[in-house]
Design a protein around this motif. Structure first.
Motif, short mmCIF file in Angstrom:
data_model
loop_
_atom_site.label_atom_id
_atom_site.label_comp_id
_atom_site.label_asym_id
_atom_site.label_seq_id
_atom_site.Cartn_x
_atom_site.Cartn_y
_atom_site.Cartn_z
N ALA A 84 -30.20 99.13 37.08
CA ALA A 84 -29.65 99.45 38.39
C ALA A 84 -30.10 98.46 39.46
O ALA A 84 -29.33 98.17 40.40
CB ALA A 84 -30.05 100.87 38.80
N GLU A 85 -31.31 97.92 39.34
CA GLU A 85 -31.89 97.11 40.41
C GLU A 85 -31.86 95.60 40.16
O GLU A 85 -31.86 94.82 41.10
CB GLU A 85 -33.33 97.55 40.67
N ILE A 86 -31.86 95.18 38.88
CA ILE A 86 -31.87 93.74 38.59
C ILE A 86 -30.44 93.25 38.44
O ILE A 86 -29.73 93.63 37.49
CB ILE A 86 -32.68 93.44 37.31
N GLU A 87 -30.01 92.42 39.34
CA GLU A 87 -28.62 91.95 39.37
C GLU A 87 -28.34 91.04 38.16
O GLU A 87 -29.11 90.14 37.85
CB GLU A 87 -28.36 91.19 40.66
N GLY A 88 -27.24 91.32 37.47
CA GLY A 88 -26.81 90.51 36.34
C GLY A 88 -27.42 90.90 35.01
O GLY A 88 -27.06 90.33 33.97
N LEU A 89 -28.33 91.87 35.01
CA LEU A 89 -29.01 92.24 33.76
C LEU A 89 -28.04 92.90 32.78
O LEU A 89 -28.07 92.60 31.57
CB LEU A 89 -30.18 93.18 34.05
N SER A 90 -27.18 93.78 33.27
CA SER A 90 -26.26 94.48 32.37
C SER A 90 -25.30 93.50 31.70
O SER A 90 -24.95 93.67 30.53
CB SER A 90 -25.48 95.55 33.13
N HIS A 91 -24.89 92.47 32.42
CA HIS A 91 -23.98 91.47 31.84
C HIS A 91 -24.68 90.67 30.76
O HIS A 91 -24.14 90.45 29.67
CB HIS A 91 -23.46 90.54 32.93
N SER A 92 -25.92 90.25 31.01
CA SER A 92 -26.68 89.47 30.02
C SER A 92 -27.02 90.31 28.79
O SER A 92 -26.94 89.83 27.66
CB SER A 92 -27.96 88.92 30.66
N ALA A 93 -27.38 91.57 29.02
CA ALA A 93 -27.77 92.44 27.91
C ALA A 93 -26.59 92.78 27.02
O ALA A 93 -26.76 93.07 25.83
CB ALA A 93 -28.40 93.71 28.44
N GLY A 94 -25.37 92.74 27.58
CA GLY A 94 -24.19 93.09 26.81
C GLY A 94 -23.66 91.97 25.93
O GLY A 94 -22.72 92.17 25.15
#
Length: 333
Positions: A84-94
């Motif tokens: 929720a707080e680290i920008e771009g993390l969900s994209h990299s993790a996916g």
């Protein structure tokens, strides 16, 4: 390996149990020695503490299982916070391995999570959550020997060893079975194994016989579509991805087990791959199975040995209290 570890722990605990009886008997007369006359299981104090000792492994396992759940919950909350707080993390993790390689080849950087926060949660939980189980195992023989005497400790050890052995075996096998069920499901091995009850399928026993011979992802290749110019079947994952884009409602019905899939030998089965209802069920089972086989089960080996070692170390102390009969004088030493 777990079976050998459990057997080894049981034999070591039995040897330490004998060492405790021998050491406690060293200050007794020859005729009164527990080595000579043994411990009478019919005496109330011995029988009572056999039952109490048999309960300790279950108490210990409940504490360790709860600890795993609380630590996992804390980890999930931290991971959710980072997404929720680290920008771009969900994209990299996916991204998968190839997507990450392509991303780096373009000179772009990947967003990294805060690993230290997760490691700190796991480390702190592993130390903090073992305080209560450790205190239970260490203090049980000390308190029982102090108040009940050496006969009470003998009953406590007998009950704890017998209960720990069977519970450790049960946990290792049960946890392994649940874990393997998840692995088989994720590899697609269970596809074709579950009959879809639509009222028109073949009898269940006949279905099971055919399922043993023909199962896995290859058993549910979908025909009627060409691949590479040949009608040699479409892989189930590719077929489902196509269904998901063309008919999302049907895709959901298939994953939920509300619509069957035809196998290559004409049976109608329930899809059991990833994202399906069956996969969700085995994930729940694995959530319990992993701490059973990796935490509580192996830890019971330590419970057996540690209780016996503590008893041996404090045997002389127990004998110094009311001639080995404890503060309550319940023994017959």
């Amino acid at each position: 390996g777990k079976g050998f570890a459990i057997g080894s722990a049981a034999l070591v605990s039995l040897a330490l149990f004998g060492a405790f009886i021998t050491r406690a008997s060293s200050s007794m007369t020859q005729d009164d020695s527990l080595v000579v006359k043994g411990v009478n299981l019919l005496t109330p104090v011995v029988f009572s503490f056999i039952i109490f000792g048999a309960m300790i492994p279950y108490w210990f396992s409940a504490l360790t299982m709860r600890s795993v759940g609380e630590a996992a919950n804390a980890m999930v909350l931290e991971i959710a916070r980072q997404f929720a707080e680290i920008e771009g993390l969900s994209h990299s993790a996916g991204m998968d391995f190839h997507e990450r390689a392509e991303w780096k080849a373009k000179g772009k950087s990947l967003t990294k999570p805060d690993y230290k926060a997760c490691i700190a949660i796991a480390t702190e939980a592993s130390l903090r959550e073992m305080i209560a189980p450790g205190v239970l195992v260490i203090l049980s023989p000390i308190l029982v020997g102090t108040f009940g005497g050496v006969e009470a400790v003998a009953g406590l050890l007998a009950g704890a060893i017998a209960s720990s052995v069977q519970l450790a075996i049960s946990m290792s096998n049960t946890g392994g079975a649940w874990d393997n069920a998840k692995k088989y499901t994720e590899r697609g091995e269970l596809n074709g194994m579950f009959q879809f009850r639509d009222g028109s399928s073949i009898p269940l026993e006949q279905f099971k016989v055919k399922a043993e011979e023909n199962h896995g992802n290859d058993s549910i290749k979908q025909y009627g579509a060409t691949k590479g110019g040949k009608n040699d079947g479409v892989d189930i994952k590719d077929w489902l991805n196509d269904i998901a884009s063309k008919d999302p409602a049907r895709y959901i019905r298939i994953l939920q087990g509300e619509e069957g899939i035809t196998t290559t030998d004409g049976r109608t089965c329930v899809y059991a791959g990833k994202k399906s209802a069956i996969h969700s069920a085995v994930v729940v089972g694995d959530t319990v199975g992993d701490p059973l086989k990796d935490t509580s089960g192996p830890a019971l080996n330590i419970v057996m040995k540690l209780m016996a070692i503590i008893s041996v170390v404090f045997a002389d102390f127990f004998m110094s209290i009311n001639s080995g009969n404890g503060l309550f004088g319940t023994g017959s030493v």
